[in-house]
Design an enzyme around this catalytic site. Sequence first.
Site, short mmCIF file in Angstrom:
data_model
loop_
_atom_site.label_atom_id
_atom_site.label_comp_id
_atom_site.label_asym_id
_atom_site.label_seq_id
_atom_site.Cartn_x
_atom_site.Cartn_y
_atom_site.Cartn_z
N ASP A 1 -7.98 -5.41 0.17
CA ASP A 1 -8.44 -6.27 -0.92
C ASP A 1 -8.01 -7.73 -0.75
O ASP A 1 -8.50 -8.60 -1.44
CB ASP A 1 -7.93 -5.74 -2.26
CG ASP A 1 -8.64 -4.46 -2.65
OD1 ASP A 1 -9.83 -4.33 -2.30
OD2 ASP A 1 -8.02 -3.59 -3.28
N HIS B 1 0.85 -1.18 0.00
CA HIS B 1 0.00 0.00 0.00
C HIS B 1 0.89 1.23 0.00
O HIS B 1 1.95 1.22 0.63
CB HIS B 1 -0.91 0.01 1.24
CG HIS B 1 -2.09 0.90 1.10
ND1 HIS B 1 -2.00 2.26 1.29
CD2 HIS B 1 -3.37 0.63 0.75
CE1 HIS B 1 -3.20 2.78 1.09
NE2 HIS B 1 -4.04 1.83 0.75
N1 CMC Z 1 4.00 -7.63 -4.34
C1 CMC Z 1 5.33 -7.60 -4.51
N2 CMC Z 1 6.08 -6.51 -4.39
C2 CMC Z 1 5.46 -5.37 -4.07
C3 CMC Z 1 4.07 -5.32 -3.87
C4 CMC Z 1 3.34 -6.50 -4.02
N3 CMC Z 1 2.03 -6.52 -3.87
N4 CMC Z 1 3.72 -4.05 -3.58
C5 CMC Z 1 4.85 -3.32 -3.61
N5 CMC Z 1 5.90 -4.12 -3.91
C6 CMC Z 1 7.30 -3.72 -4.04
C7 CMC Z 1 7.58 -3.20 -5.44
O1 CMC Z 1 7.96 -4.22 -6.33
C8 CMC Z 1 8.68 -2.21 -5.17
O2 CMC Z 1 9.88 -2.93 -4.97
P1 CMC Z 1 11.31 -2.28 -5.32
O3 CMC Z 1 11.45 -1.12 -4.37
O4 CMC Z 1 12.25 -3.39 -5.05
O5 CMC Z 1 11.23 -1.87 -6.75
C9 CMC Z 1 8.27 -1.60 -3.81
O6 CMC Z 1 7.52 -2.63 -3.16
C10 CMC Z 1 7.46 -0.36 -3.94
O7 CMC Z 1 6.31 -0.66 -4.78
P2 CMC Z 1 5.52 0.41 -5.62
O8 CMC Z 1 4.54 -0.29 -6.49
O9 CMC Z 1 6.45 1.38 -6.24
O10 CMC Z 1 4.82 1.18 -4.41
P3 CMC Z 1 3.47 1.92 -4.41
O11 CMC Z 1 3.43 2.78 -3.23
O12 CMC Z 1 3.20 2.57 -5.73
O13 CMC Z 1 2.52 0.63 -4.24
C11 CMC Z 1 0.53 -0.49 -4.68
C12 CMC Z 1 1.23 0.61 -3.89
C13 CMC Z 1 -0.81 -0.74 -4.01
C14 CMC Z 1 0.31 0.00 -6.11
C15 CMC Z 1 1.38 -1.78 -4.70
O14 CMC Z 1 1.66 -2.20 -3.39
C16 CMC Z 1 0.69 -2.89 -5.48
O15 CMC Z 1 0.75 -2.89 -6.71
N6 CMC Z 1 0.03 -3.87 -4.79
C17 CMC Z 1 -0.67 -4.93 -5.46
C18 CMC Z 1 -2.04 -4.47 -5.92
C19 CMC Z 1 -2.99 -4.26 -4.77
O16 CMC Z 1 -3.13 -5.08 -3.89
N7 CMC Z 1 -3.71 -3.12 -4.81
C20 CMC Z 1 -4.71 -2.77 -3.78
C21 CMC Z 1 -4.28 -1.56 -3.02
S1 CMC Z 1 -5.19 -1.26 -1.52
C22 CMC Z 1 -6.83 -1.01 -1.92
C23 CMC Z 1 -7.11 -0.10 -3.04
O17 CMC Z 1 -6.48 0.95 -3.22
O18 CMC Z 1 -8.00 -0.43 -3.81
#
Ligand code: CMC
Length: 383
Positions: free
Chosen positions: A313, A259
């Site tokens: 989720d 998140h």
């Molecule tokens: N699985 C594996 N690695 C992850 C995940 C994950 N679910 N989430 C973040 N990371 C890693 C990512 O690969 C990155 O690693 P590195 O620093 O080595 O490159 C680091 O953590 C930062 O990730 P990011 O995507 O740049 O961070 P963000 O703040 O943009 O991420 C997010 C937020 C929700 C987009 C992401 O965690 C994600 O894609 N999660 C999976 C989808 C998900 O479950 N979404 C629901 C979000 S909560 C409810 C809602 O909003 O609807």
Amino acid sequence: MHDFFPGLAGIPAAKSSISFVDGHEGILEYRGIRIEELAEHSSFLETAFLLLFNHLPTNFELDQFTRNIFHHRRIKYRIIDLLKSLPEQGHPMDALQAAVAALGMFYPVHDVREETTRYLTAIRLIAKLPTIVAAFARLRRGDEPIPPRDDLTYAENFLYMLTEQVPDLALTKIFDVCLILHAEHTMNASTFSGMVTASTLAAPYTVISSSIGTLEGPLHGGANEAVVHMLEEINSEKDIPLFVEDKLSKKEKIMGFGHRIYKVKDPRAIVMQKFAQQLDNPNDTRSLYTLARALEREMESQVGPKGIRPNIDFYSGIIYHRMGIETDLFTPIFAMARVAGWLAHCFEQYQENHLFRPDQIYDGPHRRPYQPIEERIKGQCEE
Ligand code: CMC
């Protein structure tokens, strides 16, 4: 030269008194009230009132709000015709977005800042979203939509319009709490996109249809659906370590984890998990809940210290799956709840409006010569 913040991470885009999140302590409050308290004592409609009007309703106010919502639950036959004409294999989020945009044509808004109009659009949207979701779900399998029933609660009525069966009290309570937990979450992607639309003084129907479009993606609301697909792909608990390693080594996301704000387990996921456990059948050899718990343990050991933990989720999809709801309806159900928060932000935006028009950092060429078409060679025009 300006600083650049990809995804606007950490940049406040508005002042708001609607909700508060502390991602390190795992706290979420709606209008100052902890979500755990609302989950225990409130109902979705009472929470929606709180979000919209900044106070818990009196008996009289709640009664009036509920009656107004019930009164506006039906949808026009032309909206049903619109839903009928959409491809049945299309995603219900797209159908919902189209129908909500169409509502704006039936109920034109002349002055978005006028209080009665605002109240009525909020009532209509909260009232009609469940009817649209249930109607599309039935129409696509060849069944007639079921009209809402006034003797049922908001949550009961949605499940009844979907399944033609009145759910028992325990299931209704779980579903209602799921709606409460999904109702609002500060400056997330779908709220922001709605606020950008509201900042042009577009009508709430257009605002909400923008938000629905943004919610659909798998990085946002679409994750609940993706979690169930992912768990269904895993054959057994013993495959989980390899599954996680493989995904992480390919830099693929594990759905339902991580998140932008929470670095601890999402407080909503903690409540959701209790329900998922309550609904789980321990004799089920393909229990999604058992797989989910094992996946959570594995993720904790591999990426927990990086702050990647279950979000809302992760368990919500498992709950809806156990309730027998079709997987592609999970995100529309999220939208049915979040409409309360979207509307609260939309009205806050109208109140103190400032058009969203951010800047960009241009990194393309300048003074490029215009090339006549006969002089262009393949490759150059594909740049
Ligand atoms: N699985 C594996 N690695 C992850 C995940 C994950 N679910 N989430 C973040 N990371 C890693 C990512 O690969 C990155 O690693 P590195 O620093 O080595 O490159 C680091 O953590 C930062 O990730 P990011 O995507 O740049 O961070 P963000 O703040 O943009 O991420 C997010 C937020 C929700 C987009 C992401 O965690 C994600 O894609 N999660 C999976 C989808 C998900 O479950 N979404 C629901 C979000 S909560 C409810 C809602 O909003 O609807």
